[in-house]
Write a protein that holds these residues in place. Sequence first.
Motif, PDB file in Angstrom:
ATOM      1  N   THR A  64       0.743  -1.086   0.139  1.00 16.69           N
ATOM      2  CA  THR A  64      -0.061   0.068   0.004  1.00 16.69           C
ATOM      3  C   THR A  64       0.775   0.962  -0.030  1.00 16.69           C
ATOM      4  N   THR A  67       2.682   1.506  -3.480  1.00 16.54           N
ATOM      5  CA  THR A  67       1.551   2.050  -4.422  1.00 16.54           C
ATOM      6  C   THR A  67       1.327   3.634  -4.126  1.00 16.54           C
ATOM      7  N   TYR A  68       1.137   3.907  -3.058  1.00 16.65           N
ATOM      8  CA  TYR A  68       0.646   5.106  -2.938  1.00 16.65           C
ATOM      9  C   TYR A  68       1.975   6.031  -3.188  1.00 16.65           C
ATOM     10  N   TRP A  69       2.996   5.832  -2.680  1.00 20.08           N
ATOM     11  CA  TRP A  69       4.402   6.707  -3.054  1.00 20.08           C
ATOM     12  C   TRP A  69       4.386   6.579  -4.636  1.00 20.08           C
TER      13      TRP A  69
END
Length: 76
Positions: A64, A67-69
């Motif tokens: 997570t 993916t966010y970064w």
Amino acid sequence: MDRMFRVLGFWTLVIGLAALAGDFIPMALIFFAQTAIFMLLGYMKLSERAYILIFWGYMILSFTGFTYWSFFKMHV
């Protein structure tokens, strides 16, 4: 199962040392922290179910975060 966390600790140490050699200090510090956590977990003698739940939690958190970064923070 506890040996697997020691193996993960070894490989995160190797990656952290490579990052340190490449002058990626923040990345190296993240991997050194993961090394400490994995080595600590490797010697705690928890049940196999606890180790699996901890590993799944780690994988969900790391994927997570990655993916966010990569989606919101990286400049293309």
